[in-house]
Design a protein around this motif. Structure first.
Motif, short mmCIF file in Angstrom:
data_model
loop_
_atom_site.label_atom_id
_atom_site.label_comp_id
_atom_site.label_asym_id
_atom_site.label_seq_id
_atom_site.Cartn_x
_atom_site.Cartn_y
_atom_site.Cartn_z
N UNK A 28 1.55 -25.96 3.74
CA UNK A 28 2.20 -25.76 2.45
C UNK A 28 2.79 -24.35 2.33
N UNK A 29 2.00 -23.34 2.70
CA UNK A 29 2.48 -21.96 2.61
C UNK A 29 3.65 -21.72 3.57
N UNK A 30 3.56 -22.31 4.77
CA UNK A 30 4.64 -22.15 5.74
C UNK A 30 5.93 -22.80 5.26
N UNK A 31 5.81 -23.95 4.61
CA UNK A 31 7.00 -24.64 4.10
C UNK A 31 7.70 -23.83 3.02
N UNK A 32 6.95 -23.02 2.30
CA UNK A 32 7.54 -22.18 1.26
C UNK A 32 8.11 -20.87 1.81
N UNK A 33 7.44 -20.33 2.84
CA UNK A 33 7.78 -18.98 3.33
C UNK A 33 8.78 -18.98 4.48
N UNK A 34 8.54 -19.78 5.50
CA UNK A 34 9.31 -19.69 6.74
C UNK A 34 10.80 -20.02 6.58
N UNK A 35 11.19 -21.03 5.79
CA UNK A 35 12.64 -21.32 5.67
C UNK A 35 13.46 -20.16 5.10
N UNK A 36 12.82 -19.22 4.43
CA UNK A 36 13.55 -18.10 3.85
C UNK A 36 13.93 -17.05 4.88
N UNK A 37 13.30 -17.12 6.08
CA UNK A 37 13.60 -16.19 7.18
C UNK A 37 13.54 -14.73 6.72
N UNK A 38 12.47 -14.40 6.03
CA UNK A 38 12.28 -13.04 5.53
C UNK A 38 11.88 -12.11 6.67
N UNK A 39 12.14 -10.79 6.54
CA UNK A 39 11.77 -9.85 7.60
C UNK A 39 10.26 -9.85 7.85
N UNK A 40 9.89 -9.63 9.11
CA UNK A 40 8.48 -9.57 9.48
C UNK A 40 7.86 -8.33 8.85
N UNK A 41 6.65 -8.42 8.28
CA UNK A 41 6.04 -7.24 7.64
C UNK A 41 5.74 -6.14 8.65
N UNK A 42 5.64 -4.91 8.14
CA UNK A 42 5.30 -3.78 8.99
C UNK A 42 3.87 -3.93 9.51
N UNK A 43 3.54 -3.14 10.51
CA UNK A 43 2.20 -3.21 11.10
C UNK A 43 1.12 -2.89 10.06
N UNK A 44 1.38 -1.88 9.24
CA UNK A 44 0.40 -1.49 8.21
C UNK A 44 0.19 -2.61 7.20
N UNK A 157 3.74 -6.18 -0.77
CA UNK A 157 4.42 -7.38 -0.25
C UNK A 157 4.66 -8.36 -1.39
N UNK A 158 5.55 -9.32 -1.13
CA UNK A 158 5.88 -10.33 -2.12
C UNK A 158 4.89 -11.50 -2.07
N UNK A 159 4.77 -12.26 -3.18
CA UNK A 159 3.79 -13.35 -3.24
C UNK A 159 3.86 -14.36 -2.10
N UNK A 160 5.08 -14.78 -1.70
CA UNK A 160 5.19 -15.78 -0.64
C UNK A 160 4.68 -15.24 0.69
#
Length: 277
Positions: A28-44, A157-160
């Motif tokens: 469910x979380x992947x279906x909401x997040x991955x299609x948006x192709x958002x930048x990968x979070x920083x290491x921190x 970070x953002x909720x998604x």
């Protein structure tokens, strides 16, 4: 979600529930997040996501195992030590100022918890209630750290993103258990549907928590956790035929009163958190 999870734990066991819910939650979380192709979070930021995911996994396992052995209202009451600890942690690590109304409201609410515990002490306890109580208290300690970390994470970070990486961490941790405990049997279609419902509720809750904690201080929002007791009492009575005693009603009145007092604290707009790369 707590009521659904209690029914699932009683029906198919904590291990099966945890495995299949983690998989459904990740989907469910992947279906909401991955299609948006958002930048990968920083290491921190990624470290924050993973660390909180580990805490949430331990917290959820202990709590859901405990509510299979303890009445739902009593279990929620025991978790109310978490917001009190979280307020202190927020002041210590996030340098938040704790208002007098937040402190006063939490003290009033905690008095309600003591009333409920007194009522439970007068009731007959089953053989596994003590272990369930210990597990829930352990979960509450994890949740205290989780409350503070939610605030820090929500500003970074953002909720998604938060929800996806939390679900991913939980799923990976449970996948690491599979070689030792084996793959649990698939639940029946009926219970399988309820596992999906629980995962959907968990995902929605994670999104709402991330949104809320980005807009108010942890020390303020912690006191509002006490309102969960009202729903736990009602659902425990309606779904599981768990009686609601006079002590429970009196304690609930104090808890609601404490929430109202704490909610009157003046809100302050949160600042941005710098995350090192």
């Amino acid at each position: 979600m707590d009521a659904v999870m209690k029914a699932l734990v009683l029906a198919i066991g904590i291990y099966a529930v945890s495995i299949w819910r983690s998989l459904a939650g990740l989907i469910l979380a992947g279906a909401l997040y991955l299609p948006r192709r958002l930048p990968w979070p920083s290491t921190a930021t990624l470290k924050i996501h993973v660390f909180r995911g580990v805490i949430v996994t331990a917290m959820a396992f202990l709590f859901f195992w405990g509510i299979g052995r303890v009445p739902l209202a009593q279990a929620i009451a025991l978790t109310f030590i978490a917001p009190l600890i979280a307020m202190m942690l927020a002041a210590l690590f996030l340098h938040e100022k704790i208002g007098r109304k937040s402190i006063g409201g939490s003290v009033i609410a905690f008095g309600g918890v003591l009333v409920i515990v007194l009522g439970q002490a007068r009731a007959e306890l089953g053989p596994e209630v003590l272990l369930g109580t210990a597990a829930i208290i352990g979960s509450a300690l994890c949740y205290a750290g989780n409350i503070v970390l939610m605030r820090h994470q929500a500003l970074a970070a953002k909720p998604l993103e938060i929800t996806f990486f939390q679900s991913l961490t939980i799923a990976v941790l449970w996948a690491m258990v599979l070689p030792f405990a084996g793959i649990p049997h698939l639940p029946s279609p009926t219970w399988g549907a309820w596992v999906v419902v629980a995962a959907a509720m968990s995902t929605a809750g994670a999104l709402l928590f991330a949104w809320g904690y980005a807009r108010a201080e942890a020390s303020y929002l912690a006191a509002t956790e006490y309102s969960a007791f009202i729903w736990a009492s009602a659902l425990g009575w309606l779904v599981f035929s768990e009686p609601v005693s006079f002590y429970t009603i009196a304690g609930a009145a104090l808890i609601v009163g404490g929430c109202i007092v704490a909610a009157r604290s003046k809100l302050k707009a949160p600042g941005e958190v710098e995350v090192a790369t």
